[in-house]
Design an enzyme around this catalytic site. Structure first.
Site, PDB file in Angstrom:
ATOM      1  N   PHE A  86      49.889  74.244  41.054  1.00 46.84           N
ATOM      2  CA  PHE A  86      48.706  74.916  40.523  1.00 46.84           C
ATOM      3  C   PHE A  86      49.004  75.412  39.109  1.00 46.84           C
ATOM      4  CE2 PHE A  86      49.524  76.163  45.013  1.00 46.84           C
ATOM      5  CZ  PHE A  86      48.826  75.112  45.567  1.00 46.84           C
ATOM      6  N   ASP A 127      48.907  77.413  36.332  1.00 44.75           N
ATOM      7  CA  ASP A 127      48.457  78.724  35.887  1.00 44.75           C
ATOM      8  C   ASP A 127      49.268  79.161  34.678  1.00 44.75           C
ATOM      9  OD1 ASP A 127      50.927  79.267  36.999  1.00 44.75           O
ATOM     10  OD2 ASP A 127      50.191  80.742  38.448  1.00 44.75           O
ATOM     11  N   HIS A 159      53.294  87.898  53.377  1.00 43.31           N
ATOM     12  CA  HIS A 159      52.949  88.834  52.308  1.00 43.31           C
ATOM     13  C   HIS A 159      52.107  89.969  52.878  1.00 43.31           C
ATOM     14  CE1 HIS A 159      54.686  86.549  49.066  1.00 43.31           C
ATOM     15  NE2 HIS A 159      54.093  85.451  49.494  1.00 43.31           N
ATOM     16  N   ASP A 202      56.662  83.088  43.730  1.00 38.59           N
ATOM     17  CA  ASP A 202      57.322  84.270  44.297  1.00 38.59           C
ATOM     18  C   ASP A 202      58.579  84.617  43.507  1.00 38.59           C
ATOM     19  OD1 ASP A 202      55.462  84.670  46.305  1.00 38.59           O
ATOM     20  OD2 ASP A 202      56.585  83.570  47.834  1.00 38.59           O
ATOM     21  N   ASP A 218      55.500  75.231  44.558  1.00 38.74           N
ATOM     22  CA  ASP A 218      54.727  76.169  43.742  1.00 38.74           C
ATOM     23  C   ASP A 218      54.813  77.579  44.306  1.00 38.74           C
ATOM     24  OD1 ASP A 218      52.096  77.717  43.153  1.00 38.74           O
ATOM     25  OD2 ASP A 218      52.162  76.194  41.594  1.00 38.74           O
TER      26      ASP A 218
END
Length: 346
Positions: free
Chosen positions: A243, A245, A49, A315, A310
């Site tokens: 995770f 979110d 990235h 992405d 994840d």
């Protein structure tokens, strides 16, 4: 099975408004496995990235730590679509490009470092004289009309976390890592004990349920950046879960891994501001963790863990968001936006 995973299973077994679709998880596992085979070993490499650091040293550790104590709540109050060339959402302009969401955080920090502001130094951001609130606010100056959400909370967390590192860990995330002896779960225990703002815990049907999004992603990004070596070596890295979110649950629903009740869909479609620890929010987060576990079990490869999945899904979600793409699994459904919860935990 980690505490987070145990609690996720409990939530999935008792959930009323969110369900894990095992058939959907199996189908997605097959699809992801094919994608991983075609992408090869370079897929989802953290350093690929453009805004992530390219060096592997102590300064990068402190970059990762600062990013992860601030990595929460970037959805927009002013832009329901949450994307687009003419979006008014919070953005950071860096090197001639506008960045939003998580990338706006990375861009802001890199921009400050380029300007000679030692913003990733815990001793610096813990010190109100060296680093006044006005300076931190200027680091996050938006290129658009919307300001960064929860700025006061972010400043408070920077101060508190920086002081703990200075007082107890020789002024660096490196000092904290040395105390965990290559054990991810030990690092998480230290984070929960010494850094209250990592305590992402909810009560669901009388049970205390651990989500620990930011604590776990701190482990994961350290591991990914250092490719499992040196500072990034964790002998129990596979104990880390997805995770929980607001973005990955959205794509899990789009892919048919989760199903929502009509009541929950209505709340999301109205863009209702949902309180943190609302039962529907807890169910969405817990079931997302369990859905990724089901995907992982179906993939059944030693070189793939929940972090891998994840990162891949996140992405993919950002790619689909930018393109306005809608997968065929939900072709008859309107697009359901991400959950709108203002929280320091995700």
């Amino acid at each position: 099975m980690s505490r987070v995973l145990q609690d996720a299973e409990f939530i999935s077994l008792n959930s009323n408004d969110v369900k894990v679709n095992k058939g959907g998880c199996a189908a997605v596992a097959t699809w992801i496995k094919e994608k991983l085979d075609s992408l090869g070993p370079q897929f989802a490499e953290w350093q690929n990235h453009e805004l992530h650091p390219k060096t592997r040293d102590v300064s990068t550790l402190d970059w990762i730590f600062l990013v992860d104590i601030l990595n929460f709540s970037f959805w927009s109050d002013v832009d329901v679509e949450d994307s687009g060339k003419h979006s008014k959402r919070f953005s950071i302009e860096y090197k001639g490009k506008l960045y939003t969401g998580y990338w706006s955080l990375c861009a802001a920090i890199n921009k400050a470092l380029d300007a000679g502001i030692p913003i990733t130094s815990p001793a610096f951001y813990a010190d109100e004289k060296q680093c006044p609130d006005t300076l931190i606010a200027s680091v996050f100056d938006s290129a658009t009309v919307e300001k960064i959400p929860l700025l006061e909370e972010r400043i408070r967390i920077m101060r508190a976390s920086g002081r703990v590192l200075v007082d107890s860990y020789h002024g660096s995330y490196c000092g904290l890592l040395k105390k965990c002896h290559n054990q991810a779960q030990r690092l998480i225990k230290l984070l929960l004990a010494d850094f209250p703002d990592f305590r992402d815990v909810s009560v669901y049907k009388g049970r205390e349920c651990y989500m620990l999004k930011r604590a776990q992603i701190l482990v994961a990004e350290t591991w990914a950046c250092f490719q499992g070596q040196n500072y990034g070596r964790f002998d129990d890295i596979d104990s880390i879960t997805m995770f929980a979110d607001y973005r990955v649950p959205q794509i899990l629903w789009q892919l048919g891994c989760l199903s929502y009740s009509s009541d929950f869909k209505k709340r999301l479609l109205k863009n209702e501001l949902i309180a943190h620890n609302d039962p529907m929010e807890i169910e969405m987060r817990g079931c997302s963790i369990w859905a990724v576990e089901k995907i992982l079990q179906n993939i059944n490869r030693k070189d793939v863990n929940a972090i891998t999945i994840d990162f891949f899904l996140w992405d993919l979600a950002k790619e689909w968001q930018a393109k306005g793409y809608k997968p065929s699994t939900q072709v008859d459904e309107v697009t359901i936006p991400c959950i709108r919860v203002r929280s320091i935990y995700y």
